[in-house]
Design a protein around this motif. Structure first.
Motif, PDB file in Angstrom:
ATOM      1  N   ASP A   1       1.342   3.984  -2.898  1.00 33.06           N
ATOM      2  CA  ASP A   1       1.160   5.874  -3.160  1.00 33.06           C
ATOM      3  C   ASP A   1       2.191   5.929  -3.566  1.00 33.06           C
TER       4      ASP A   1
ATOM      5  N   GLU B   1       0.984  -1.412  -0.382  1.00 35.69           N
ATOM      6  CA  GLU B   1       0.406  -0.137  -0.244  1.00 35.69           C
ATOM      7  C   GLU B   1       1.274   1.669  -0.011  1.00 35.69           C
ATOM      8  N   ILE B   2       1.894   1.151   1.146  1.00 35.30           N
ATOM      9  CA  ILE B   2       3.356   2.366   1.125  1.00 35.30           C
ATOM     10  C   ILE B   2       3.879   2.669  -0.751  1.00 35.30           C
TER      11      ILE B   2
ATOM     12  N   ARG C   1       2.975   8.543  -5.428  1.00 36.48           N
ATOM     13  CA  ARG C   1       2.335  11.109  -5.711  1.00 36.48           C
ATOM     14  C   ARG C   1       2.701  10.746  -3.717  1.00 36.48           C
ATOM     15  N   LYS C   2       2.661   9.828  -2.572  1.00 33.67           N
ATOM     16  CA  LYS C   2       2.889  10.551  -1.093  1.00 33.67           C
ATOM     17  C   LYS C   2       4.697  10.360  -0.840  1.00 33.67           C
ATOM     18  N   LEU C   3       4.677   9.584  -1.757  1.00 39.87           N
ATOM     19  CA  LEU C   3       6.248   9.413  -1.591  1.00 39.87           C
ATOM     20  C   LEU C   3       6.727  10.477  -1.820  1.00 39.87           C
ATOM     21  N   ASP C   4       6.385  10.453  -3.178  1.00 41.50           N
ATOM     22  CA  ASP C   4       7.247  11.927  -4.212  1.00 41.50           C
ATOM     23  C   ASP C   4       6.959  13.011  -2.940  1.00 41.50           C
ATOM     24  N   ASP C   5       5.594  13.385  -2.525  1.00 47.17           N
ATOM     25  CA  ASP C   5       5.448  14.184  -1.599  1.00 47.17           C
ATOM     26  C   ASP C   5       6.475  14.482  -0.794  1.00 47.17           C
ATOM     27  N   LEU C   6       7.020  12.939  -0.140  1.00 45.09           N
ATOM     28  CA  LEU C   6       7.768  13.696   0.933  1.00 45.09           C
ATOM     29  C   LEU C   6       9.294  13.508   1.325  1.00 45.09           C
TER      30      LEU C   6
ATOM     31  N   LYS D   1      14.405  10.642  -1.721  1.00 47.76           N
ATOM     32  CA  LYS D   1      14.721  10.708  -2.844  1.00 47.76           C
ATOM     33  C   LYS D   1      15.438  11.360  -3.909  1.00 47.76           C
TER      34      LYS D   1
END
Length: 145
Positions: free
Chosen positions: A22, A18-19, A24-29, A45
């Motif tokens: 996602d 699930e993580i 986009r969420k990892l990219d945002d972080l 990243k």
């Protein structure tokens, strides 16, 4: 640094999936991820093998065609993409194996899976090409069993 997750249960695999899914969420972080030897690696990243090769290529003015990657697993794919040619002394994941037919620049050692012997085969092949003055490494893809 790098954070490695080893999933011991199907529930844990599901939660990590699930993580990972996602993106986009990892990219945002600012978090990158890769799978290595069946475990998930999470890292900044800006880090990672692909970014490192890109940085060194830019620093030294090298084209992708002038670079070779030796690799065997999912976490190595960004590095292989930054190089003109990739050689695999072994294949440690089914996902890498399934991509071989779509990657004509990737070549599997004839002695793949035999440890240092496969690596030595690849290094000897590269040494012949370099001493012959070949501008870019070339090889015939080996059959994958």
């Amino acid at each position: 640094g790098c954070f490695r997750v080893r999933c011991k249960t199907e529930e844990a695999v599901g939660r990590i999936s699930e993580i990972v899914n996602d993106a986009r969420k990892l990219d945002d972080l600012g978090i990158g991820h890769a799978m290595n030897l069946g475990m998930y690696d999470f890292f900044p990243k800006a880090a990672g093998k692909g970014n490192t090769v890109r940085y060194l290529r830019e620093k030294w003015g090298l084209k992708a065609e002038e670079c070779v990657a030796l690799f065997d697993d999912d976490n190595d794919i960004p590095m292989a993409r930054e190089c003109g040619t990739g050689y695999l002394p072994s294949i440690t994941s089914e996902s890498v194996r399934s991509r071989l037919s779509a990657e004509p620049r990737w070549h599997v050692a004839e002695t793949a899976g035999s440890g240092v012997f496969a690596t030595e085969e690849i290094l000897e092949r590269l040494l012949v090409q370099v001493t012959a003055g070949a501008s870019a490494p070339t090889a015939q893809p080996a059959a994958v069993s």
